[in-house]
Design an enzyme around this catalytic site. Structure first.
Site, PDB file in Angstrom:
ATOM      1  N   GLU A  45       5.438   3.258   2.639  1.00 52.69           N
ATOM      2  CA  GLU A  45       5.573   1.836   2.300  1.00 52.69           C
ATOM      3  C   GLU A  45       4.565   1.447   1.227  1.00 52.69           C
ATOM      4  O   GLU A  45       4.903   0.741   0.263  1.00 52.69           O
ATOM      5  CB  GLU A  45       5.348   0.984   3.549  1.00 52.69           C
ATOM      6  CG  GLU A  45       5.353  -0.512   3.299  1.00 52.69           C
ATOM      7  CD  GLU A  45       4.805  -1.309   4.481  1.00 52.69           C
ATOM      8  OE1 GLU A  45       4.564  -2.509   4.308  1.00 52.69           O
ATOM      9  OE2 GLU A  45       4.606  -0.713   5.554  1.00 52.69           O
ATOM     10  N   ASP A  49       5.729   0.187  -2.487  1.00 51.16           N
ATOM     11  CA  ASP A  49       5.318  -1.118  -2.987  1.00 51.16           C
ATOM     12  C   ASP A  49       4.776  -0.993  -4.407  1.00 51.16           C
ATOM     13  O   ASP A  49       5.123  -1.787  -5.299  1.00 51.16           O
ATOM     14  CB  ASP A  49       4.253  -1.704  -2.054  1.00 51.16           C
ATOM     15  CG  ASP A  49       3.709  -3.031  -2.553  1.00 51.16           C
ATOM     16  OD1 ASP A  49       4.463  -4.017  -2.568  1.00 51.16           O
ATOM     17  OD2 ASP A  49       2.525  -3.078  -2.942  1.00 51.16           O
ATOM     18  N   GLU A 121      10.716  -0.583   1.169  1.00 52.04           N
ATOM     19  CA  GLU A 121       9.634  -0.059   0.336  1.00 52.04           C
ATOM     20  C   GLU A 121       9.350   1.399   0.657  1.00 52.04           C
ATOM     21  O   GLU A 121       9.101   2.217  -0.244  1.00 52.04           O
ATOM     22  CB  GLU A 121       8.378  -0.897   0.528  1.00 52.04           C
ATOM     23  CG  GLU A 121       8.485  -2.305  -0.049  1.00 52.04           C
ATOM     24  CD  GLU A 121       7.280  -3.162   0.240  1.00 52.04           C
ATOM     25  OE1 GLU A 121       6.958  -4.034  -0.579  1.00 52.04           O
ATOM     26  OE2 GLU A 121       6.654  -2.969   1.307  1.00 52.04           O
TER      27      GLU A 121
END
Length: 229
Positions: A45, A49, A121
């Site tokens: 994640e 991002d 993400e």
């Protein structure tokens, strides 16, 4: 439960290493109940991002060369906000494929925006590791660019009413007045017609699915006829 093959087919992606996708779909609550699993998706994640921030910035920079840095920053923020990434996840049917712990499942985790956003993400991060930046671009661009275009269009029409009011007050010393002149169609497909007048003179007419949208269209029409756009 959605299979990895079904998810990849819907999303238009193909992982060389399916274990990366499986990890991207693994919430930390699942890991708490399955200690045999090597890792949850939080590191992916984090990576996803960062990749999305860069890639969305790059796409917008190339797509909208007329925009200032501030405009590009606001548009990128609209694309990568939690609610929007969660919407992408829903569109791709990611929710049912997320591996959650029992408690998180019972609490509705498969539908929670924060979980959907984080998983989206993580999938981006996993795809970046598996296949590189170009593969992420091919995956993300068809999702991002229509939303970006819609946001730009909305901002343009919203600004139209303000711009026309500024012009009317400066040039004519009067404030525009908007009036709904017709309303047609069934409730689920209403079509509104709105006129905008300045000191009684008709300057523009607009159509829209809502009174607000029709008024914005009328302002655009008025600005065009006034020669300001």
């Amino acid at each position: 439960m959605t299979t990895l093959e079904e998810l990849q087919a819907r999303a238009g992606i193909a992982f060389h290493d399916a274990s990366l996708l499986r990890r991207a779909l693994t919430h930390h609550s699942y890991l708490n109940e399955h200690p045999e699993e090597p890792e949850d998706n939080e590191r992916l994640e984090f990576l996803g991002d960062a990749v999305l921030d860069f890639l969305s910035g790059s796409m917008l920079y190339n797509r909208f060369p007329e925009m200032s840095e501030g405009q590009l920053t606001r548009l990128r923020s609209a694309l990568v906000r939690t609610e929007q990434l969660a919407a992408f996840a829903r569109r791709l049917g990611i929710g049912p494929a997320i591996r959650l712990g029992k408690g998180e499942t019972e609490a509705g985790g498969h539908h929670r925006e924060s979980v959907l956003c984080a998983t989206f993400e993580a999938i981006v991060g996993a795809l970046y590791i598996d296949s590189g930046l170009e593969a992420v671009k091919q995956f993300a661009e068809p999702l991002f660019m229509p939303v970006a275009a819609a946001v730009v269009e909305q901002q343009t029409t919203v600004d139209a009413k303000s711009k026309f009011q500024e012009w009317a007050q400066a040039e004519l010393s009067h404030t525009p007045r908007y009036k709904t002149v017709s309303e047609e169609g069934p409730d689920h497909e209403k079509q509104f017609s709105v006129e905008v007048r300045v000191n009684g003179e008709l300057f523009g007419v607009g159509l829209g699915r809502s009174k607000q949208a029709a008024a914005q269209a009328a302002a655009v029409d008025a600005l065009t006829k006034a020669g300001t756009v």
